[in-house]
Design an enzyme around this catalytic site. Structure first.
Site: not given
Length: 561
Positions: A299-300, A169, A187, A443, A117, A278-279
């Site tokens: 999650d973001d 993203r 994940k 990150n 990850y 996610e993302d």
């Protein structure tokens, strides 16, 4: 049981074999061959098991212990020169011996997580189409619209949890299209390693909705659709169909169904699917649209908010400054920044502030400077909640000027601007506070607003530090200082497992907050004494139990299946 299949004619002139005939409507397609389980060839299997599996003689004769297997894997990892080579080796191991992969990961979580990850997954996503060797999840393209349920039927196993992205993203790397598949894969590997969810009950899911990345569309190796990104309206229609198709394939009780059948005794027999987003470039619309209808979370927004809140709770306790006197400057006012800030607002409210008092503890900074009501531009909807109206007409654009004006106790970075917290800013934070709270959360590590070493150096070792990416411990004035890492893996496995075990219809905000509160209590005595903000990541299984328990207790029993 007698077969219902129609016998195939043997006569070569039969219409069933005629090249122009179309008389196959009643014939079923042959079953797709089931591959031999990757665990069948594990060298730890006793001879009796090998004979039962009919793999005797197909592996070397020695029956190995787990320790010997681990030593070999770690030695092979050591031979790989670069992180991406290590990533590829671990990917191959997961495909060929899933049991060994997860034993290795669970037993060496601190060392191997950065390889599967963040930060290595960032490079893996950038090069996904280049290094692709085998399927690792499900891809749904916009061209499949109207047929999503049919495509989803191709997934051969029952699923309890899925992680979905459209790749628009990825970390701080921008729009990577289908190359973002590394995120759901990584994940879900952590769901298994951290929370014990069976790997065959997980589904990495990539939505191929086009990409705004022109270089990718023109790359001859790119494996996604070579089309521009779909419009928001097209995406919404696609996601509506997707969410319905997922819950049809793995049926849970969506809210509208619960209203009709809350007394139905058959509900306990249904297997629900937990859906993690996610993302996505703009994650707010889908969260608002689906959070009250499906068992889903983002999650973001929510996971990041929860894990940072947990570290924040412990940092506030250590700082000795009460919640009402905290002042937080957030560099970065995107979805992650606002999500974190809103979680902390709830903590301030629980500490006795009104919502308005809590909201006014925050100063958000975006690419144009301090977010204010009278700045002259149209603010994105998610920024309005924290927009300042007490700036007396001043429009501050420089971060150091904002720090001097606000005199913050807390400096949060979710900007993906590497080095944004420079020596001047860190030194000023140390002048303003005995224990400045410095959280550079972007990150990967190249995008981090400052390093741990910089924070220690410019605050004379007094910073209460947590980052998004891992940094090494260092020696300072005879002491070993260990940085906190606000890694979402502390909370999202517990949120997902808690939702599965509680049979929750929705992942409520109370459940998200409970995950943060539980995490903040998960430190042991030694970690508290050392001033850590987060538990040792090597205890992640224990920590996930604590988080899962908190999530289950917060799940509204009246709305469970």
């Amino acid at each position: 049981m007698a077969s219902a299949a129609v016998a195939t004619p043997t006569n070569s002139t039969s219409s069933a074999f005629h090249p122009h005939a179309n008389i196959h409507a009643h014939h079923t397609l042959p079953a797709r061959p089931t591959p031999i389980s990757s665990g069948d060839f594990d060298t730890s299997h006793p001879i009796e098991v090998r004979k039962y599996l009919r793999t005797y003689g197909l592996t070397p004769p020695s029956v190995e212990g787990f320790e010997a297997q681990t030593q070999r894997c770690l030695a092979l990892l050591e031979l790989k020169k670069t992180p991406i080579e290590k990533y590829q080796y671990l990917t191959s191991l997961r495909a060929t011996n899933v049991d060994l992969f997860y034993r290795l990961l669970a037993g060496n979580i601190k060392e191997i997580t950065p390889l599967i990850y963040t930060p290595t997954v960032g490079e893996a996503c950038q090069r996904w189409s280049e290094i692709y060797t085998q399927p690792e999840g499900l891809y749904l393209s916009f061209s499949d619209k109207g047929k999503l349920a049919s495509v989803i039927q191709n997934w051969p196993r029952n699923v309890e949890i899925t992680v979905i992205t459209d790749g628009s993203r990825i970390l701080g790397l921008g729009d990577l299209g289908i190359n973002g598949m590394g995120i759901p894969v990584g994940k879900l590997a952590l769901y298994t390693a951290c929370a014990g969810i069976r790997p065959d009950a997980t589904l990495p899911l990539m939505l191929d909705l086009g990409t705004g990345n022109k270089a990718l569309r023109e790359d001859p190796l790119y494996l996604g659709s070579r089309r521009e990104k779909v419009t928001p309206d097209e995406e919404r229609e696609f996601l509506d169909e997707l969410m319905a198709a997922l819950t049809e394939r793995w049926p849970g009780c969506v809210q509208s169904y619960i209203i009709l059948c809350s007394q139905c005794s058959k509900l306990s027999d249904l297997d629900s699917i937990v859906i993690q987003y996610e993302d996505f470039k703009n994650p707010f619309p889908s969260l608002e649209r689906y959070r009250d209808t499906y068992t889903m979370f983002n999650d973001d927004i929510q996971g990041t908010g929860a894990v940072i809140l947990a570290g924040f709770i412990n940092a506030v306790k250590t700082s000795g400054i009460p919640a009402k006197d905290q002042r937080a400057v957030f560099l970065g006012a995107g979805s992650a920044g606002v999500g974190v800030a809103k979680q902390i607002v709830q903590f301030f409210i629980n500490e006795g502030l009104t919502e308005d008092q809590a909201r006014r503890c925050f100063w958000l900074v975006d690419s144009k400077g301090l977010v204010t009501n009278d700045r002259g531009d149209k603010l994105a909807e998610h920024k309005v909640y924290f927009s300042r109206d007490d700036n007396n007409g001043k429009q501050l654009t420089n971060l150091l000027d904002i720090v001097n004006d606000v005199k913050p106790t807390i400096l949060m970075g979710l900007s993906t601007i590497g080095g944004a917290f420079d020596a001047q800013i860190l030194t000023r934070m140390a002048e303003l506070n005995d224990h400045p709270i410095i959280f550079p959360l972007s990150n990967p590590s190249s995008k981090s607003e400052c390093t741990f070493e910089e924070a220690v150096k410019h605050t004379n070792g007094r910073a209460l530090f947590a980052s998004g990416s891992p940094f090494p411990s260092l020696e300072f004035e005879g002491k070993t200082l260990t940085p906190g890492q606000g890694n979402n893996m502390y909370v999202f496995p517990g949120i997902g497992l808690g939702a599965i075990l509680s049979k929750a219809v929705n992942v409520t905000q109370d459940m998200i907050y409970a995950s943060a509160e539980a995490l903040s209590t998960a430190l042991n005595e030694q970690e508290v004494a050392a001033g850590w903000l987060y538990p040792d990541i090597r205890r992640i299984r224990e920590v996930s139990v604590v988080v899962t328990r908190g999530v289950i207790r917060a799940a509204p029993s009246a709305r469970r299946r």
